[in-house]
Design a protein around this motif. Structure first.
Motif, mmCIF file in Angstrom:
data_model
loop_
_atom_site.group_PDB
_atom_site.id
_atom_site.type_symbol
_atom_site.label_atom_id
_atom_site.label_comp_id
_atom_site.label_asym_id
_atom_site.label_seq_id
_atom_site.Cartn_x
_atom_site.Cartn_y
_atom_site.Cartn_z
ATOM 1 N N ASP A 138 0.851 -1.197 0.000
ATOM 2 C CA ASP A 138 0.000 0.000 0.000
ATOM 3 C C ASP A 138 0.889 1.250 0.000
ATOM 4 O O ASP A 138 1.166 1.842 1.042
ATOM 5 N N SER A 139 1.322 1.649 -1.208
ATOM 6 C CA SER A 139 2.268 2.771 -1.330
ATOM 7 C C SER A 139 1.704 4.065 -0.763
ATOM 8 O O SER A 139 2.442 4.862 -0.178
ATOM 9 N N PHE A 140 0.407 4.268 -0.961
ATOM 10 C CA PHE A 140 -0.203 5.498 -0.468
ATOM 11 C C PHE A 140 -0.071 5.585 1.056
ATOM 12 O O PHE A 140 0.372 6.609 1.598
ATOM 13 N N SER A 141 -0.430 4.512 1.749
ATOM 14 C CA SER A 141 -0.338 4.521 3.212
ATOM 15 C C SER A 141 1.111 4.607 3.671
ATOM 16 O O SER A 141 1.425 5.310 4.643
ATOM 17 N N LEU A 142 1.999 3.914 2.973
ATOM 18 C CA LEU A 142 3.429 3.988 3.325
ATOM 19 C C LEU A 142 3.960 5.406 3.166
ATOM 20 O O LEU A 142 4.701 5.905 4.028
ATOM 21 N N GLN A 143 3.577 6.053 2.082
ATOM 22 C CA GLN A 143 4.015 7.440 1.874
ATOM 23 C C GLN A 143 3.451 8.350 2.958
ATOM 24 O O GLN A 143 4.135 9.256 3.447
ATOM 25 N N MET A 144 2.195 8.119 3.321
ATOM 26 C CA MET A 144 1.592 8.920 4.397
ATOM 27 C C MET A 144 2.352 8.722 5.706
ATOM 28 O O MET A 144 2.650 9.685 6.428
#
Ligand SMILES: CC(=O)N[C@@H](CC(=O)O)C(=O)O
Ligand SMILES: [Zn+2]
Length: 316
Positions: A138-144
């Protein structure tokens, strides 16, 4: 010559327009309950341009009674079987509630589901601020999470990754496309502590800032994030009747995230004997002596430290 063009690795992610903040998934974890009640009265603090943020009390009956749950743990209830179970009023309260939540914020696994659900929890363990990630992909959550960690430095916020084949469970937040757990402790059940409340509030602020920036078109370059991956659940020593015969050892108590090496003290029996950790390598324990986990036969979780790579992301 091999060129490394980051653009090729940029994940296109749809904007996060619909965001929910869940408090009271467990009715006796008071920071999330208090924040959701506060933001329901006045949502100015959680409003961001281009985002609809909805504060939501996930288990109101448990909140009213100030208990973790009434019939069954809501944060284990979002299984395909429960979500499609017939029975209506006859079903356990939390299964009915899971179905309602799935209707409002889901359906789980579909494109219509909410983009992000923040699920606010407190622990009696000395874990500090912990973000809980459900998928290493989950790149979005990791980036967040990377953004939040940087924003609150030098204060710390660790990431617990649970994608264990048996220990992963079906959370309320799992209804969303990007589920984000937030666990802050130590705080006793049914109690509010201002430092814990404030720490949770600050994390949410940065999380919502990230979503606003992302929706406005900011690109986030690839990065790495240190996570602690769930490995194993360790139970208390018990007698033949299933009664506990030892406590968390004083050397381990409150030492969440500190290395536990083979041979280190782990439990202390009521007659004063030490039980040592028998694993084959160093692990990082967490959820040490969490009150809610006695019924789940869990004294603590072991984790392994890993560095995850997150794709660059930009708005689709
Ligand atoms: C203490 C506590 O409730 N912890 C949460 C962790 C999570 O949200 O994944 C739970 O067991 O559901
Ligand atoms: Zn909880």
């Amino acid at each position: 010559m091999s060129t490394h063009n980051n653009n090729n690795n940029t994940a296109r992610v749809t904007a996060a327009r619909r965001v929910a903040i869940f408090g009271g998934t467990h009715g006796n974890e008071m920071s999330g309950v208090a924040l959701v009640n506060l933001w329901t009265k006045n949502g100015a603090e959680i409003q961001r341009k281009g985002v609809e943020t909805r504060p939501f009390l996930a288990n109101p009956w448990a909140v009213e009674k100030c208990v973790r749950y009434v019939d069954t743990d809501l944060n284990r209830a979002f299984t395909p079987e429960n979500l499609s179970a017939p029975g209506g009023d006859e079903l356990p309260y939390e299964v009915q509630r899971a179905q309602e939540i799935n209707k409002i914020f889901g359906p789980k696994g579909s494109q219509e589901a909410y983009d992000v659900i923040f699920d606010l929890h407190n622990t009696t363990s000395n874990m500090g601020c912990t973000l809980i990630l459900e998928s290493s992909k989950d790149s979005f959550s990791l980036q967040m999470m990377n953004y939040i960690k940087k924003a609150i430095a030098p204060a710390s916020c660790l990431v617990l990754l649970n994608e264990h084949p048996h220990l992963k469970y079906s959370t309320s937040r799992s209804v969303a496309r990007h589920p984000v757990g937030l666990e802050v402790g130590p705080q006793p059940q049914g109690v509010l502590r201002s430092n814990i409340f404030q720490a949770m509030r600050v994390i949410l602020k940065h999380a919502l800032d990230f979503i606003e920036l992302f929706n406005e078109g900011m690109e986030f370059p690839s990065c790495t994030v240190e996570v602690f991956r769930v490995l194993e659940s360790i139970d208390y020593p018990r007698d033949a009747n299933g009664n506990i015969i030892a406590m968390v050892h004083p050397n381990l108590q409150d030492c969440d995230w500190e290395p536990l090496n083979p041979g280190d003290p782990m439990f202390q029996t009521f007659d004063g004997q030490t039980v040592h950790y028998q694993g084959s390598s160093t692990v990082y324990p967490t959820f040490i002596n969490e009150a809610a986990y006695y019924e789940k036969q869990q004294a603590f979780l072991t984790t392994r430290r890993e560095t995850l790579a997150a794709n660059a992301i930009s708005k689709a």
